[in-house]
Design a protein around this motif. Structure first.
Motif, PDB file in Angstrom:
ATOM      1  N   PHE A  24       0.810  -0.861   0.140  1.00 34.03           N
ATOM      2  CA  PHE A  24      -0.321   0.007   0.085  1.00 34.03           C
ATOM      3  C   PHE A  24       0.450   1.131  -0.415  1.00 34.03           C
ATOM      4  O   PHE A  24       0.757   2.184   0.576  1.00 34.03           O
ATOM      5  N   GLN A  25       1.786   1.540  -0.776  1.00 32.74           N
ATOM      6  CA  GLN A  25       2.242   2.898  -0.823  1.00 32.74           C
ATOM      7  C   GLN A  25       2.039   3.213  -2.102  1.00 32.74           C
ATOM      8  O   GLN A  25       2.567   4.369  -1.913  1.00 32.74           O
ATOM      9  N   GLU A  26       1.471   3.453  -2.749  1.00 33.56           N
ATOM     10  CA  GLU A  26       0.886   4.298  -3.840  1.00 33.56           C
ATOM     11  C   GLU A  26      -1.183   4.448  -3.642  1.00 33.56           C
ATOM     12  O   GLU A  26      -0.829   3.703  -4.918  1.00 33.56           O
ATOM     13  N   VAL A  27      -1.150   4.743  -2.284  1.00 32.90           N
ATOM     14  CA  VAL A  27      -2.823   4.352  -1.946  1.00 32.90           C
ATOM     15  C   VAL A  27      -3.408   5.234  -3.002  1.00 32.90           C
ATOM     16  O   VAL A  27      -2.878   6.909  -2.738  1.00 32.90           O
ATOM     17  N   SER A  28      -4.670   5.243  -3.083  1.00 32.05           N
ATOM     18  CA  SER A  28      -5.375   6.920  -3.697  1.00 32.05           C
ATOM     19  C   SER A  28      -6.932   7.124  -2.918  1.00 32.05           C
ATOM     20  O   SER A  28      -7.612   5.528  -3.569  1.00 32.05           O
ATOM     21  N   ILE A  29      -7.442   7.672  -2.115  1.00 30.31           N
ATOM     22  CA  ILE A  29      -8.402   7.237  -1.708  1.00 30.31           C
ATOM     23  C   ILE A  29      -9.492   8.467  -1.128  1.00 30.31           C
ATOM     24  O   ILE A  29      -8.583   9.564  -1.471  1.00 30.31           O
ATOM     25  N   ALA A  30     -10.926   8.472  -0.763  1.00 31.27           N
ATOM     26  CA  ALA A  30     -11.229   9.243  -0.806  1.00 31.27           C
ATOM     27  C   ALA A  30     -11.720   9.168   0.700  1.00 31.27           C
ATOM     28  O   ALA A  30     -12.903   8.558   0.665  1.00 31.27           O
ATOM     29  N   GLY A  31     -12.670  10.496   0.822  1.00 33.00           N
ATOM     30  CA  GLY A  31     -13.473  10.172   2.220  1.00 33.00           C
ATOM     31  C   GLY A  31     -13.608  11.683   2.975  1.00 33.00           C
ATOM     32  O   GLY A  31     -13.555  12.785   2.378  1.00 33.00           O
ATOM     33  N   ARG A  32     -14.634  11.909   3.561  1.00 33.76           N
ATOM     34  CA  ARG A  32     -15.116  13.042   4.541  1.00 33.76           C
ATOM     35  C   ARG A  32     -14.144  13.298   6.135  1.00 33.76           C
ATOM     36  O   ARG A  32     -13.835  12.439   6.644  1.00 33.76           O
ATOM     37  N   ILE A  33     -13.782  14.525   6.369  1.00 37.31           N
ATOM     38  CA  ILE A  33     -13.137  14.639   7.222  1.00 37.31           C
ATOM     39  C   ILE A  33     -13.899  15.023   8.281  1.00 37.31           C
ATOM     40  O   ILE A  33     -15.001  15.569   8.271  1.00 37.31           O
ATOM     41  N   MET A  34     -13.610  13.398   9.245  1.00 35.79           N
ATOM     42  CA  MET A  34     -14.596  13.749  10.483  1.00 35.79           C
ATOM     43  C   MET A  34     -14.086  14.522  11.539  1.00 35.79           C
ATOM     44  O   MET A  34     -14.505  14.575  13.048  1.00 35.79           O
ATOM     45  N   SER A  35     -12.217  14.096  12.009  1.00 36.58           N
ATOM     46  CA  SER A  35     -12.144  15.079  12.821  1.00 36.58           C
ATOM     47  C   SER A  35     -10.885  15.411  12.396  1.00 36.58           C
ATOM     48  O   SER A  35     -10.164  14.632  11.394  1.00 36.58           O
ATOM     49  N   ARG A  36     -10.266  16.248  12.524  1.00 40.98           N
ATOM     50  CA  ARG A  36      -8.920  17.326  12.539  1.00 40.98           C
ATOM     51  C   ARG A  36      -8.051  17.491  13.452  1.00 40.98           C
ATOM     52  O   ARG A  36      -8.662  17.627  15.298  1.00 40.98           O
ATOM     53  N   ARG A  37      -6.878  16.625  13.932  1.00 41.61           N
ATOM     54  CA  ARG A  37      -5.165  17.636  14.982  1.00 41.61           C
ATOM     55  C   ARG A  37      -4.443  18.225  14.551  1.00 41.61           C
ATOM     56  O   ARG A  37      -3.841  17.637  13.620  1.00 41.61           O
ATOM     57  N   ASN A  44       1.190   6.905   1.099  1.00 44.91           N
ATOM     58  CA  ASN A  44       1.413   5.659   1.220  1.00 44.91           C
ATOM     59  C   ASN A  44       1.250   5.541   2.715  1.00 44.91           C
ATOM     60  O   ASN A  44       1.072   6.395   3.460  1.00 44.91           O
ATOM     61  N   VAL A  45       1.246   4.193   3.427  1.00 38.07           N
ATOM     62  CA  VAL A  45       0.986   3.861   4.543  1.00 38.07           C
ATOM     63  C   VAL A  45       1.663   3.205   4.915  1.00 38.07           C
ATOM     64  O   VAL A  45       2.610   2.549   4.465  1.00 38.07           O
ATOM     65  N   PHE A  46       1.701   3.529   6.321  1.00 38.01           N
ATOM     66  CA  PHE A  46       2.930   3.146   7.675  1.00 38.01           C
ATOM     67  C   PHE A  46       1.714   3.107   8.869  1.00 38.01           C
ATOM     68  O   PHE A  46       0.219   3.197   9.724  1.00 38.01           O
ATOM     69  N   VAL A  47       2.742   3.416   9.416  1.00 38.84           N
ATOM     70  CA  VAL A  47       1.562   2.768  10.890  1.00 38.84           C
ATOM     71  C   VAL A  47       3.013   4.079  12.136  1.00 38.84           C
ATOM     72  O   VAL A  47       4.400   4.177  12.218  1.00 38.84           O
ATOM     73  N   THR A  48       2.152   4.494  12.919  1.00 42.18           N
ATOM     74  CA  THR A  48       2.731   5.742  13.647  1.00 42.18           C
ATOM     75  C   THR A  48       3.264   4.669  14.624  1.00 42.18           C
ATOM     76  O   THR A  48       3.340   3.963  15.258  1.00 42.18           O
ATOM     77  N   LYS A  49       4.111   5.922  15.400  1.00 42.16           N
ATOM     78  CA  LYS A  49       4.568   5.830  16.356  1.00 42.16           C
ATOM     79  C   LYS A  49       4.081   4.970  18.195  1.00 42.16           C
ATOM     80  O   LYS A  49       4.980   4.214  18.958  1.00 42.16           O
TER      81      LYS A  49
END
Length: 575
Positions: free
Chosen positions: A52-65, A119-124
Motif C-alpha cells: 500500500f505504497q501508492e494509495v489513492s483514497i477519498a472520503g469525508r473529514i470527520m476530525s482534525r488535530r 503511502n501507508v505506515f504505522v505511527t509511533k
C-alpha cells in the motif's frame, strides 16, 4: 449578508470563496481515481511487506488535530475510518506553502470531502495511517455536521434524535456509520431470497404499480387520476392478482419484490409505503409453502448471522425448521378457552363483548375473528409459529379447506407476536372466486372501506384455468426489523414517511414597519430571536437596542443604529 445563516455557515461560505480565489474549484467534476478503501488498508497492510505504497483514497473529514507543520485527519469513506497524516513539507515540497498553511489549515473544515494520495505506515503509537503526499478538495461542506465526541470507546453528544435522524437520513448515515449496517443487511436479505428462488428456476417479474382496481388485499388505497384517460387509478395495495395472471399464462413460478401502498395509519410497524416479496408456484399447496418458508428464513438468518438464532428485543428467536403449526380456531381456544368454530356473527360479537374487545359495527364475521385472534392469541406467538386454516370469511382469495368448507387453506407466520408472512393454497375456481368478491362488495356497502373490489378481469383469467398454486407474501421491512433487531420500521427504511416539518411562526415585514421599524432592521430583529410582534411586547428596550446593534456590528451590515428612544417608541406602538 444572509442573517438566516449561523456563524459557522457564514465562515464556511467565506472559506468557499477563498478557495475559488486561489483557483481551487471546491466542487470539481473530474473523476477522482480511488484504488483502495479504509477497510482494505486496515485489514491487509503489512509493515514488513511495505505494501500500500501508492494509495489513492477519498472520503469525508470527520476530525482534525492541527499541530503546526504536521496534522492528523480522520477520514471516513464508504467502508469505515482511517487516520491520515499531513506534513507540510510532504504536501508543499517547494517554497510555496499555501496548500498546507492556508488551504488545509484554514479553508478546510470537518465535513469536507477530499481525496488523498500517499503511502501507508504505522505511527509511533501503532496506528495504521496514510502519509499524504497530495490532496484534492472534492466537495466543500457549507453546513457543519453535528458534533459527535468519542473518547475511550464512548460516544458523547450522539446524533440520536429520531425526528432528525429519519428526516435527514443523509446526516444520520454520516455521523452514525453503524446505521449503514442495517441497510447492508436489508439488501443481503433480499439477495439471499433471490438466490434461493433463482436456483429453483422461478422468474423475477414486474407488475403495475398504478392499477385500475386495487386488488389482492383488504386495505384502503391511495387514489390518483390519469388525465389522458380521464379515469381514477390506484397505487397498488398488493401485486397478487397480477402475479396469478402470470401463472394462468403458463409460468410455473414467479416472484416480485414490490413497493405497495396503503392509505392507513402510521406507527412503529407500519409505513404507508412498504416493500413486500410475493411468490407464486404452480402445482403446490400451503403445506409445501410452509416448508419452503422455513427453508427461506433459516437460510436468511444463516446468511446474516451464521446462526438461526436471532435476538429480537428481549427474546431470542430461533428460525431453525420446523416451526410449530396450530389452527387459528385452536390458537383462540388455547388463549381464551372459547371454541368459536361454527359461531354466527352475533355470537362472535357477544364473545368480543365478554372478552372486552372493541369492534366496529361495519365488521363482518371475518374481521371479528381476526380481532379476537389479534387481541388474545397473536401476542403470545413469540417463536416462529404457523397459524393455519383461517375461516373462509377472512380469506376471499384463498381455496376452501379440503376437509372443512368453512375454513381455508391459509397460514400466517407469527414471530415475536407479529405477523411476518401470509400464504394460501390459491383459489382457482372462478365461480367461487366471483361469489367471494360479491361477498366483499356487501361488506363495502355495509361501510367497510377496506373490503376488496371486484376484479372481473381476474375472474376472467381464472375462467381460462389456473393450475393448483400456492402463493406467499412476506413484508421485507418487518423481516429486516426482526433480522437486525430494530424496534421501529423507520429504522429499516432509508426515507420513512414523516409529518410535514414544522416551521417557526414568523410575521411579515409589514407587521414590523407598521410600528415604525425601518424595513432594513426587520431581519436584524428576527435574527435577535423576535420572530413575531407578540415576542416584542415584553422585551426591555435597552436589551433589544444592545442586541440588534451588536448584530449590526458583528455581521458588518453597515446599517445606521437606531437610538434607544427609537426602540422605546417601537415597543410602545405595539401596545
Amino acid at each position: 449578508m444572509n442573517l438566516e445563516l449561523s456563524e459557522q455557515e457564514v465562515f464556511r461560505r467565506q472559506s468557499l470563496e477563498e478557495l475559488r480565489k486561489l483557483g481551487i474549484n471546491p466542487y470539481p467534476g473530474a473523476k477522482y481515481e480511488v484504488n483502495t478503501s479504509s477497510e482494505e488498508i486496515l485489514s491487509k497492510f503489512d509493515p514488513e511487506k511495505n505494501n500500500f505504497q501508492e494509495v489513492s483514497i477519498a472520503g469525508r473529514i470527520m476530525s482534525r488535530r492541527i499541530m503546526g507543520s504536521a496534522s492528523f485527519v480522520e477520514l471516513q469513506d464508504d467502508k469505515g475510518k482511517i487516520q491520515v497524516y499531513f506534513k507540510r513539507d510532504n504536501i508543499c515540497p517547494n517554497e510555496d506553502k499555501t496548500l498546507y498553511n492556508t488551504v488545509f489549515k484554514k479553508l478546510l473544515d470537518i465535513g469536507d470531502i477530499i481525496g488523498v494520495k500517499g503511502n501507508v505506515f504505522v505511527t509511533k503509537v501503532g496506528e495504521t495511517s496514510i502519509n499524504v503526499t497530495e490532496f484534492t478538495v472534492l466537495s466543500k461542506s457549507i453546513k457543519p455536521l453535528p458534533v459527535v465526541k468519542e473518547k475511550d470507546g464512548q460516544t458523547y453528544d450522539a446524533f440520536t434524535d429520531p425526528e432528525q435522524r429519519y428526516r435527514q437520513r443523509y446526516l444520520d448515515l454520516i455521523v452514525n456509520p453503524h446505521v449503514k449496517d442495517v441497510f447492508t443487511k436489508r439488501t443481503k436479505i433480499m439477495n439471499t431470497m433471490r438466490e434461493m428462488f433463482n436456483e429453483r428456476g422461478y422468474l423475477e417479474v414486474e407488475t403495475p404499480i398504478l392499477q385500475p382496481i386495487p386488488g389482492g388485499a383488504a386495505a384502503r388505497p391511495f387514489i390518483t387520476h390519469h388525465n389522458a384517460l380521464d379515469i381514477p387509478l390506484y397505487l397498488r395495495i398488493a401485486n397478487e392478482l397480477y402475479l396469478k395472471r402470470l401463472i394462468v399464462g403458463g409460468f410455473d413460478g414467479v416472484y416480485e419484490f414490490s413497493k405497495d401502498f396503503r392509505n392507513e395509519g402510521m406507527d412503529r410497524t407500519h409505513n404507508p409505503e412498504f416493500t413486500v416479496m410475493e411468490i407464486y408456484v404452480a402445482y403446490k399447496d400451503y403445506n409445501w409453502m410452509m416448508e419452503f418458508t422455513e427453508e427461506m428464513l433459516e437460510r436468511v438468518a444463516m446468511a446474516l448471522h451464521g446462526t438461526t438464532k436471532v435476538k429480537i428485543g428481549n427474546n431470542e428467536i430461533d428460525f431453525k425448521a420446523p416451526y410449530r403449526r396450530v389452527t387459528m380456531i385452536d390458537a383462540i381456544k388455547e388463549h381464551t378457552g372459547i371454541d368459536i368454530s361454527g359461531m354466527k356473527e352475533e355470537q362472535l360479537r357477544k364473545v368480543c363483548k365478554d372478552l372486552d374487545i372493541e369492534i366496529d359495527e361495519t365488521f363482518g364475521k371475518g374481521k371479528i375473528i381476526d380481532e379476537i385472534f389479534g387481541e388474545k392469541a397473536e401476542p403470545h406467538m413469540i417463536q416462529p409459529t404457523f397459524i393455519t386454516d383461517y375461516p373462509v370469511e377472512m380469506s376471499p382469495l384463498c381455496k376452501k379447506h379440503r376437509d372443512n368448507p368453512e375454513l381455508t387453506e391459509r397460514f400466517e407466520l407469527m414471530v415475536n407476536g407479529k405477523e411476518l408472512c401470509n400464504a394460501y393454497t390459491e383459489l382457482n375456481d372462478p365461480i367461487d372466486q366471483l361469489e367471494r368478491f360479491q361477498d366483499q362488495l356487501k361488506l363495502s356497502e355495509k361501510g367497510d372501506d377496506e373490503a376488496m373490489f371486484i376484479d372481473m378481469d381476474f375472474v376472467r383469467a381464472l375462467e381460462y384455468g389456473m393450475p393448483p398454486t400456492s402463493g406467499m407474501g412476506i413484508g421485507i421491512d418487518r423481516l429486516t426489523m426482526f433480522m437486525t433487531g430494530q424496534e421501529s420500521i423507520q429504522d429499516v427504511l432509508f426515507f420513512p414517511q414523516m409529518r410535514p416539518e414544522k416551521k417557526e411562526k414568523r410575521d411579515d415585514a409589514s407587521a414590523y414597519t407598521k410600528l415604525g421599524i425601518p424595513e432594513d432592521w426587520v431581519a436584524v430583529i428576527q435574527k435577535a430571536g423576535y420572530l413575531t410582534i407578540d415576542g416584542l411586547k415584553d422585551v426591555k428596550p435597552g436589551a433589544l437596542h444592545q442586541k440588534i446593534c451588536g448584530i449590526n456590528k458583528k455581521n458588518k451590515l453597515g446599517l445606521t443604529n437606531p437610538s434607544q428612544d427609537d426602540v422605546v417608541s417601537w415597543i410602545e406602538n405595539i401596545k
